[in-house]
Design a protein around this motif. Structure first.
Motif, mmCIF file in Angstrom:
data_model
loop_
_atom_site.group_PDB
_atom_site.id
_atom_site.type_symbol
_atom_site.label_atom_id
_atom_site.label_comp_id
_atom_site.label_asym_id
_atom_site.label_seq_id
_atom_site.Cartn_x
_atom_site.Cartn_y
_atom_site.Cartn_z
ATOM 1 N N TYR A 181 -12.308 20.497 -5.126
ATOM 2 C CA TYR A 181 -11.855 21.887 -5.123
ATOM 3 C C TYR A 181 -10.706 22.080 -4.131
ATOM 4 N N ARG A 182 -9.553 22.516 -4.649
ATOM 5 C CA ARG A 182 -8.361 22.852 -3.867
ATOM 6 C C ARG A 182 -7.806 21.693 -3.040
ATOM 7 N N GLU A 183 -8.146 20.472 -3.372
ATOM 8 C CA GLU A 183 -7.579 19.341 -2.637
ATOM 9 C C GLU A 183 -6.130 19.088 -3.032
ATOM 10 N N ASN A 184 -5.776 19.416 -4.273
ATOM 11 C CA ASN A 184 -4.403 19.253 -4.738
ATOM 12 C C ASN A 184 -3.818 20.629 -5.025
ATOM 13 N N PRO A 185 -2.999 21.188 -4.112
ATOM 14 C CA PRO A 185 -2.469 22.548 -4.316
ATOM 15 C C PRO A 185 -1.568 22.679 -5.533
ATOM 16 N N GLU A 186 -1.019 21.565 -6.027
ATOM 17 C CA GLU A 186 -0.110 21.633 -7.165
ATOM 18 C C GLU A 186 -0.842 21.679 -8.502
ATOM 19 N N ASP A 187 -2.106 21.340 -8.528
ATOM 20 C CA ASP A 187 -2.884 21.335 -9.776
ATOM 21 C C ASP A 187 -4.210 22.035 -9.516
ATOM 22 N N HIS A 230 -15.128 19.221 0.015
ATOM 23 C CA HIS A 230 -14.678 18.890 1.364
ATOM 24 C C HIS A 230 -13.761 19.970 1.934
ATOM 25 N N VAL A 231 -12.966 20.612 1.086
ATOM 26 C CA VAL A 231 -11.998 21.587 1.581
ATOM 27 C C VAL A 231 -12.680 22.803 2.172
ATOM 28 N N LEU A 232 -13.855 23.161 1.661
ATOM 29 C CA LEU A 232 -14.564 24.333 2.161
ATOM 30 C C LEU A 232 -15.298 24.065 3.463
ATOM 31 N N ARG A 233 -15.328 22.807 3.897
ATOM 32 C CA ARG A 233 -15.934 22.421 5.167
ATOM 33 C C ARG A 233 -17.383 22.903 5.280
ATOM 34 N N GLY A 234 -18.152 22.646 4.226
ATOM 35 C CA GLY A 234 -19.562 23.016 4.283
ATOM 36 C C GLY A 234 -20.391 21.950 4.971
ATOM 37 N N ASN A 235 -21.586 22.298 5.362
ATOM 38 C CA ASN A 235 -22.512 21.326 5.937
ATOM 39 C C ASN A 235 -23.867 21.510 5.274
ATOM 40 N N GLU A 236 -24.761 20.606 5.547
ATOM 41 C CA GLU A 236 -26.050 20.600 4.859
ATOM 42 C C GLU A 236 -26.902 21.815 5.208
#
Length: 302
Positions: free
Chosen positions: A153-159, A188-194
């Motif tokens: 999710y949102r790792e590639n801003p161009e796509d 990973h982009v949302l920086r969540g944790n368990e």
């Protein structure tokens, strides 16, 4: 007294029965009715296809105006604009074949029109059979695609077309994640944790909110019901903690409910489209096969 009787006059002109001529005239009228019926309906679909093409082109060229008109900033414009444009072109092309073939009585165009309709109808039937028989495999494939989109999710801003599509699905179906909101731990982009994963703002349940949670500014553009706050990290995607007022139901269950509630409408639309295509195929092949036959028989009675 002699009576002079006039000899009977014999007409040298041939006499024809009115039955065959009347029958041919009725057949000609029937074919004319079918011809103009096909022309009018295909003209309507030609105009409809043109409108769909113009709408898709407008979205593709002028996205800003469309976004302001719709009021949602995460509508997957890039994908759907191309789908609409291609659908409009195909509809216009098919309708043009029917219009010209019926009006000019060209058997080659009518045959091509019938063939394309038959191919479209066969494709729809095949897709229906595949969806019915391969439902479990299709659901598993959709699950893999959705989970992959969540992970990247949102790792590639161009796509971002896949992410925007999934945000739109969550917003419309009022759900979060595929199975549950906990699926967003892998993003990973949302920086969540368990212990406290974060989810995108499309999971936000505005109807159950007291507006006490502070969100990032981009979410204020997603829904007119969302609370506005000062931006914290405008470059990051809008997210909120899982303890906030979010949808707790996964989209897999929401999608099953939606399909179950709209099953009659979906089947009705599919049957209507199929019957319409069958009707046009029947009329086009009837007109194609009887044009020369009727005119040749009419020429024999002249």
């Amino acid at each position: 007294m002699d009576t002079c009787e006039e000899p009977p006059t014999v007409s040298l002109m041939p006499t024809y029965s009115k039955g065959p001529q009347a029958k041919m005239s009725a057949q000609e009228s029937c074919l004319s009715l079918i011809k103009y019926f096909l022309f009018v309906f295909n003209l309507f679909f030609f105009v409809l296809g043109g409108l769909i093409f113009c709408f898709g082109t407008w979205i593709l060229i002028d996205k800003t105006s469309f976004v302001s008109f719709v009021g949602l900033s995460f509508v997957p414009l890039q994908t759907w604009s191309k789908v609409l444009a291609i659908s409009g072109v195909l509809t216009m092309g098919l309708a043009l074949l029917g219009c010209v073939g019926a009006l000019k009585e060209l058997r080659c165009l009518l045959g091509l029109y019938f063939g394309m309709l038959l191919l479209l109808f066969a494709t729809q039937i095949t897709l229906g059979i595949l969806i019915s028989t391969q439902r479990v495999r299709l659901e598993r494939k959709v699950q893999e695609v959705v989970l992959q989109a969540i992970q990247s999710y949102r790792e590639n801003p161009e796509d971002t077309s896949a992410e925007e599509s999934w945000d739109y699905v969550q917003f419309q179906l009022r759900c979060c994640g595929w199975h549950s909101p906990w699926d967003w731990i892998s993003a990973h982009v949302l920086r969540g944790n368990e212990s406290q994963p974060r989810v995108p703002c499309s999971c936000y349940n505005s109807t159950a909110s007291n507006y006490s949670t502070v969100f990032d500014e981009p979410f204020s553009q997603l829904s007119p019901l969302a609370p506005r706050a000062s931006p914290t990290q405008s470059s990051d995607p809008c997210s909120l903690p899982s303890s906030a007022n979010i949808y707790r139901e996964g989209c897999a269950q929401s999608l099953r409910k939606w399909l179950h509630n709209n099953l009659i409408s979906i089947v009705g639309i599919c049957l209507g489209v199929g019957l319409l295509e069958l009707g046009f195929m029947t009329l086009s092949i009837f007109l194609c096969r009887n044009l020369d036959h009727v005119y040749n028989r009419l020429a024999g009675f002249r």
